[in-house]
Design an enzyme around this catalytic site. Structure first.
Site, short mmCIF file in Angstrom:
data_model
loop_
_atom_site.label_atom_id
_atom_site.label_comp_id
_atom_site.label_asym_id
_atom_site.label_seq_id
_atom_site.Cartn_x
_atom_site.Cartn_y
_atom_site.Cartn_z
N ASP A 96 56.74 -39.72 14.11
CA ASP A 96 55.45 -39.42 14.73
C ASP A 96 54.86 -40.73 15.24
OD1 ASP A 96 54.31 -40.78 12.64
OD2 ASP A 96 53.47 -39.02 11.67
N ASP A 275 57.60 -29.31 11.28
CA ASP A 275 57.58 -30.22 10.14
C ASP A 275 56.32 -29.95 9.35
OD1 ASP A 275 55.53 -32.83 10.20
OD2 ASP A 275 55.76 -31.81 12.13
#
Length: 380
Positions: A96, A275
């Site tokens: 991320d 996720d």
């Protein structure tokens, strides 16, 4: 090496936008729909890489730019040859951008056009994340899939703030793309960028963001800013509307979602990648997700239940240990309990998306999903 590719293998099921596909990266294939275990600091908590491969059967894991930047730092990661070599994971990794951590550090950060100034949660030191520096950090980590730097607005957000935030995210995306064009891949394999849709819970902003992101023709796209406190129905509404506007032939990643039933409902709406920290975080607190429903393993009712942890899960660990033994580990505060619960939940999540894929390919996904949502929601 080759850029990420996506092969769509099944779609167009009656009454559903669910898809089955295959993503190819230089570190291997990812069969979708897929769930990515979260390895925040290069480690999926309480689970070894061998267990992730053999027991969980994870195909890709997620690393966190903010945390890896602070510890161990890009110097150590570069000296190791990237996160794959540092932690021993030889399959794909997604990182991320640190944008969500910036969102969660609301009291210790300042957002400006140049980027975000923030204080480390470790020692209070000040740092700047800019689109350029975040791309450089993700290059150093060595992710196969890198996320564009974005601002994640809280829920609820006033319309003017949500619009300003979205436009800033778009400007930052352009800077991310430019930075990647100016810098080479590291470690001998291709690093791929996914832009992130924002716009809070305003349909016109979400539509505009989807269209802007799609115009960049990236190899894949992500939907951000959901599962941050909005009602579940609203999350589903915006997931569906975003998926319908993003390119059909590119993978779609819904960030940070969520419960097993959230995942099933969002697969139904056309999402390919997920996720969430929930499997490991909830597992460490004694909540198990199973093929029969949700179990609070600390409850006394399990003290003399000598049945397997999850008889419906084709996983050796889930079949070998009993609910009574796992409860004993938790009430005795034995570390093995945290490990077994984490393995159970991750194995269940990967089994669930694998079953979803099977039913997509067989053409009966909708009826299976409707039945399974009710099963996985029930408290045992």
């Amino acid at each position: 090496m080759a850029a990420l590719t996506f092969e769509l293998q099944a779609s167009g099921i009656a009454g559903s936008e669910a898809r089955a596909g295959k993503i190819r990266t230089d570190h291997g294939e990812i069969i979708t729909p897929i769930f990515m275990p979260v390895g925040t600091v290069g480690s999926v908590k309480a689970v070894t890489k061998q267990q992730l491969k053999d027991d969980v059967q994870a195909q890709i894991i997620l690393g966190n730019t903010y945390h890896l930047y602070l510890r161990p730092g890009t110097g150590v990661l570069e000296a190791a040859g990237g996160l794959h070599r540092f932690n021993g994971w030889d399959r794909p990794i997604l990182t991320d951008s640190g944008g969500y951590q910036v969102f969660s550090l609301a009291g210790n950060r300042k957002i400006k056009e140049e980027g975000v100034w923030f204080q480390s949660h470790i020692d209070g030191s000040r740092h700047l994340f800019s689109p350029e520096s975040v791309m450089d950090i993700q290059r150093s980590i060595g992710a196969d899939i890198m996320m564009a730097f974005d601002e994640c607005p809280p829920y609820p957000s006033e319309y003017p703030y949500a619009k300003k935030s979205m436009e800033l995210t778009h400007r930052w995306l352009d800077r991310c793309i430019q930075r990647l064009a100016e810098t080479p891949d590291k470690y001998g394999y291709t690093q791929n960028l996914f832009p992130i849709v924002q716009g809070s819970t305003y349909k016109d902003l979400r539509d505009a963001s989807c269209d802007y992101i799609a115009s960049k023709e990236a190899v894949g796209n992500a939907i951000g800013g959901l599962s941050v406190g909005e009602p579940e129905d609203m999350m589903y509404e915006f997931t569906e509307s975003c998926a319908s506007r993003l390119p059909f032939n590119k993978p779609r990643y819904l960030m940070g979602v969520g419960t097993p039933w959230n995942i099933l409902e969002c697969i139904h709406r056309g999402i390919d990648l997920f996720d969430c920290v929930m499997p490991t975080r909830n597992g460490r607190n004694g909540m198990l997700f199973t093929t029969q429903g949700v179990v609070n393993i600390r409850n006394k009712k399990w003290a003399t239940d000598f049945s397997p942890i999850d008889p419906g899960l084709p996983n050796e660990m889930s079949q070998y240990y009993t609910k009574a033994y796992l409860r004993h580990l938790f009430v005795s505060e034995e570390l093995l309990g945290l490990q077994l619960a984490s393995l159970q939940n991750l194995s269940f999540y990967l089994w669930l998306v694998g079953e979803a894929r099977r039913h997509i390919l067989e053409g009966d996904f909708v009826s299976w999903k409707n039945e399974m949502v009710q099963i996985v929601k029930q408290r045992l």
